[in-house]
Design an enzyme around this catalytic site. Structure first.
Site, mmCIF file in Angstrom:
data_model
loop_
_atom_site.group_PDB
_atom_site.id
_atom_site.type_symbol
_atom_site.label_atom_id
_atom_site.label_comp_id
_atom_site.label_asym_id
_atom_site.label_seq_id
_atom_site.Cartn_x
_atom_site.Cartn_y
_atom_site.Cartn_z
ATOM 1 N N LYS A 24 -9.145 -9.798 5.758
ATOM 2 C CA LYS A 24 -9.086 -8.780 6.809
ATOM 3 C C LYS A 24 -9.543 -9.357 8.150
ATOM 4 O O LYS A 24 -10.653 -9.899 8.242
ATOM 5 C CB LYS A 24 -9.969 -7.590 6.425
ATOM 6 N N CYS A 78 0.821 -1.213 0.000
ATOM 7 C CA CYS A 78 0.000 0.000 0.000
ATOM 8 C C CYS A 78 0.859 1.270 0.000
ATOM 9 O O CYS A 78 1.608 1.519 0.948
ATOM 10 C CB CYS A 78 -0.921 -0.002 1.214
ATOM 11 N N SER A 107 -4.697 8.334 5.031
ATOM 12 C CA SER A 107 -3.269 8.670 5.096
ATOM 13 C C SER A 107 -3.023 10.169 5.275
ATOM 14 O O SER A 107 -2.149 10.568 6.052
ATOM 15 C CB SER A 107 -2.544 8.167 3.853
#
Length: 226
Positions: free
Chosen positions: A39, A12, A65
């Site tokens: 997940k 990522c 982010s």
């Protein structure tokens, strides 16, 4: 200092942004790696969008982010954003532009056929031409001598092109000396270099080969025995 845990996925680029800022701050933190294809329940409980990164601050989740980077910049020194409100707004705009470039990178490596691949290449090139005009003329960073959040955003962007060039997809930065200088400076920055695991290039290669895209087929041809 609060206890910090950066919930991460190995490929990522948005996770890498947060890791770069944490390193620039000299913050001690734990990396907790997850598989986004499987997940865990504890992750879904702290990530409303089911995406990485998530920063756990004394157990409290901060997600997205850009929000994580802004929080870290406000909570710990040294500050990476400029002091002036207008300058901060300008750099926030270029951080958003960085996300658009990441979208364009994904569109490039996911293009289904050769015509689309070349169209996406041209779109990426146009974005880098815009960056060339925006970069400080003296460098080495986006705003000159100060390493900032825009630099943290673009470190993961340029990492893709290290791999692209090894499989013959070069020329994105030809005639763009400011962008090329910036890319080289980011490549050498310890916080950028160490934001991924050592096996990141191999993992990214495997991911791209598995996409079934036009670039995947080109890479497979490059890798085929003579």
């Amino acid at each position: 200092m609060s206890a910090l845990v950066l919930v991460s996925h190995e490929l990522c680029p948005y996770v890498q942004r947060a890791a770069i800022v944490l390193a620039e701050k000299g913050a001690r933190f734990e990396r907790r790696w997850i598989d986004l294809a499987d997940k865990p329940d504890w992750f879904l409980a702290v990530s409303p969008l089911g995406q990485t990164p998530v920063l756990l601050v004394d157990g409290q989740p901060v997600f997205e982010s850009a929000v994580i980077c802004e929080y870290l910049d406000e909570a710990t020194g040294p500050r990476l954003h400029p002091q002036g409100a207008l300058q901060r707004a300008r750099e926030r705009g270029w951080m958003e532009f960085g996300s658009a470039v990441l979208d364009a990178v994904a569109a490039f490596y996911g293009a289904p056929d050769e015509v689309s691949l070349e169209r996406k290449r041209a779109a990426l090139r146009e974005r880098f031409e815009r960056l060339e005009a925006a970069l400080d003329p003296l460098g080495p960073w986006f705003a000159g001598e100060r390493f900032g959040l825009v630099d943290a955003v673009f470190g993961p962007v340029f990492r893709y092109f290290n791999l692209f060039e090894t499989v013959g997809e070069a020329g994105f930065f030809d005639g763009l000396p400011r962008v090329q200088r910036w890319r080289e400076a980011l490549h050498a920055r310890p916080s950028v270099r160490d934001a991924v695991r050592p096996d990141y290039p191999a993992r990214l290669t495997a991911y791209l080969l598995a996409r079934g895209s036009a670039l995947s087929r080109r890479m497979a041809g490059t890798a085929a025995p003579a």
